[in-house]
Design an enzyme around this catalytic site. Sequence first.
Site, PDB file in Angstrom:
ATOM      1  N   ASN A 424       0.848  -1.190   0.000  1.00  0.00           N
ATOM      2  CA  ASN A 424       0.000   0.000   0.000  1.00  0.00           C
ATOM      3  C   ASN A 424       0.886   1.244   0.000  1.00  0.00           C
ATOM      4  OD1 ASN A 424      -2.611   1.541   0.527  1.00  0.00           O
ATOM      5  ND2 ASN A 424      -1.395   2.142   2.309  1.00  0.00           N
ATOM      6  N   GLU A 425       0.661   2.135  -0.945  1.00  0.00           N
ATOM      7  CA  GLU A 425       1.362   3.416  -1.021  1.00  0.00           C
ATOM      8  C   GLU A 425       2.879   3.227  -0.966  1.00  0.00           C
ATOM      9  OE1 GLU A 425      -0.369   5.982   1.963  1.00  0.00           O
ATOM     10  OE2 GLU A 425      -2.294   6.039   0.930  1.00  0.00           O
ATOM     11  N   ASN A 426       3.354   2.276  -1.756  1.00  0.00           N
ATOM     12  CA  ASN A 426       4.788   2.001  -1.781  1.00  0.00           C
ATOM     13  C   ASN A 426       5.583   3.032  -2.573  1.00  0.00           C
ATOM     14  OD1 ASN A 426       3.315  -0.996  -1.890  1.00  0.00           O
ATOM     15  ND2 ASN A 426       4.921  -0.782  -0.351  1.00  0.00           N
TER      16      ASN A 426
END
Length: 825
Positions: A424-426
């Site tokens: 997530n949201e890397n």
Amino acid sequence: MKRTGFWWMLWGILLCSQLSRAQQSARITQPWEYLKGDLGGIWEAVRPATEGSPESVPLWQKVTLPHCFNATDAVSPEENYYEGPGWYRTLLDINNPYAQGRTLLHFEGAGQKTTVYVYTTKVASHTGGYDEWTADITEAVNRFLQSPEAKRFKGKIPVSVRCDNTRDLEMIPSDMSDFNVYGGLYRYVNLVYAPALSFETLQLQAQTDPAGNSGTLTVSAAFRNPGHLSGGTLELRVLDPQNKVVKEIRQEISIQQGLQQLAGISLKKPVLWSPDQPQLYTIHATLTTAAGTAQWTGHTGFRHFEFVTHGPFLLNGKRLLLQGTHRHEDHAGVAAAMTEDMIRQEMLLIKKMGANFIRLGHYQQSRTVLELCDSLGILVWEEIPWCRGGLGGEVYKQQARRMLTNMISQHRNHPAVILWGLGNENDWPGDFPEFDKQQIRAFMSELNVLAHQLDSTRKTTIRRCDFCKDIVDVYSPSIWAGWYRGRYTEYKQESLKEIEKVPHFFHAEWGADSHQGRFAEDPEKFIRQVATGKGTDERTGDFALTGGNARASKDGDWSESYAVNLVDWHLKEQETMPQLTGTAYWVFKDFSTPLRPENPVPYVNQKGIVARDLTPKEIYYVFQSYWLKTPMVHIYGHNWPIRWGKEGEAKEIRVYSNCQEAELFVNGKSAGVKKRNSQDFPAAGLRWNVPLQAGNNQVKVVARNGKQTITDEITWQYQTDTWSKPVRLMVEEDKTFSNSNTRKICVKAVDEKGVLCLDAANEITFSQAGDGVLLIDQGTASGSRKVQLANGQACIYLQTGGHKGTAVVAASGKELQTGLTTITF
């Protein structure tokens, strides 16, 4: 099926699932003792207590599991939440009924690094706060019982557990994540007895064609076999959703290392699982050997799903618009330590909202959640906590691999699961000096391959990392129309653009923060400041309350009124995109976060459909009006006790309903009948402009669905007096609140004439002297020592404990005269 029968079936599934992991299993909820902080060594947890001895450690407190270090400090406005070690200890009665059997401690989740001791012997350790794991304490127990120290403990076994949530850059999730990385034994711990040869895991793979003409069930298992027994007799029984045996197998098997296939079973026209009809098959497995009998019971379901390229989502061959939300394991007063009853209450609220999908953000969650998704009919995206910060070294990567493997192994039997989330949201850097997109791509690709090797029947997914969107099967970009960027009226055009960019699209995360109890007559007066045509994605810093572009998250009023508008618009637009797979609103319940200390409720992300204590906000009923299939009706503004305006001014009154038509009555007079049309914004056309009278107004609606009618009614006070700047706070007890152990204290901000300032949003601080205790640090609008006013008002509760006493409660705020009241009880 009748409602009563449904609940009994649900309870039976949950009960059976608790017995399915081993031959004999029991939760150890008490007696436990807890010590915040560290010990000098394990000896300090078990040494003899001597009265008055300087060697004794007197700070242990009695607790019941599940228990979280951060039950209250995560939302305390005066401190950073605790990140460090903590200890738990208990004495166990061990009575294993199996000769040469194994005695196990099964942890459903403990944060974040955990070490287990029997007396002074270290028996196991685990890193990762969200997956399940087991400590085999058999040998350590036997050694202890033969030791001289056993006599002191009178046959009981001293077990100590050290948990640690200290910040660690080489551990996921990152502390940059928008949620607390909790510590403690915040999920259940089970004492398990198993024969010398038993099931370690049993995996079910149920598959069918889109029409459900035929099904195959593949049964595989891994065994716990420290004595290296060679084989035994396996019995498998498959029961359909009506508990009728449809397949029975008995065969001799030889035991191998690792996962081995036990059977492949064919079924004609299996009963299909779906959100409307979550039909579950039951599988019983029995293994009989010279060591005894091991049993396993579990559930699965047959369903077929497909993400059509640039098109919709299909379940069992038919289009299903995924209508969902997200969940954090977090709750008022307990943080991550939610009991099974709390989880059940939350999941039932989600189902009663009409949802058919949930994303479990941003980590593997309690087995109870997955079992409820199966039995209630809620499709699942579950993910590992590789969330923000970048990419660490080999220790970091190995934890991610292990947690992905555990998540899939432990939850793959659940028919509700359709998506495995890899991150997530890397694209959000910060934990390491180097942020290398190619290295992140390479590791994401590795995880993607691993997920498909472990489970070829589900799809992989990530949210918001555009430079990795081509790696996974399903991608969710960042679209926050009307909150972090742009206006909500841009939602559809931005979504259509994103749908064309990837083969398989899903929209996870949209919504708005709202301060429960805050309403506005004109919630969009700020909107002209917000630019359009510049995208609706969230960018770095957009979540902050200062700086950057004009946006609702910074310049709006954080009212429930604006959130209602935003949700209403999104839901009507989602009905008009036939190629849309689905969306999930962020988030179902307000949750704590270390990144938002300046929010109206400090340290709380307030985007929830319900508050942190599960109290519904107004948007809950907006979702129901679009998603729920059983008739409902709700007058918008139940939590809005005082409206305001000029004498004789027509005020908009909205009704949210899924019925065909509704008639509104104001002070006993009909305002007319309106027909529902989902594309008639707002409120699907169920809105009236009616003058309100000064003082109290009775509002009632009668909604009709064919011959069926349902009603709702409220009382509003209408204030016509105008106000100026608030100058003082008035504090008083709400005498209408009735509870023998609790008193409700209310505060109002008034101007120099004593007129209530209905737009006041000042931050105030409650304090108390004398008897009783203020109920604070709950992370709710009515349970925080510091909180912003909602329409010039706030409240808090004083717990009296049922005793007599006197307390003085005060409320203070910057540039406001402090108010106080004396409470006698």
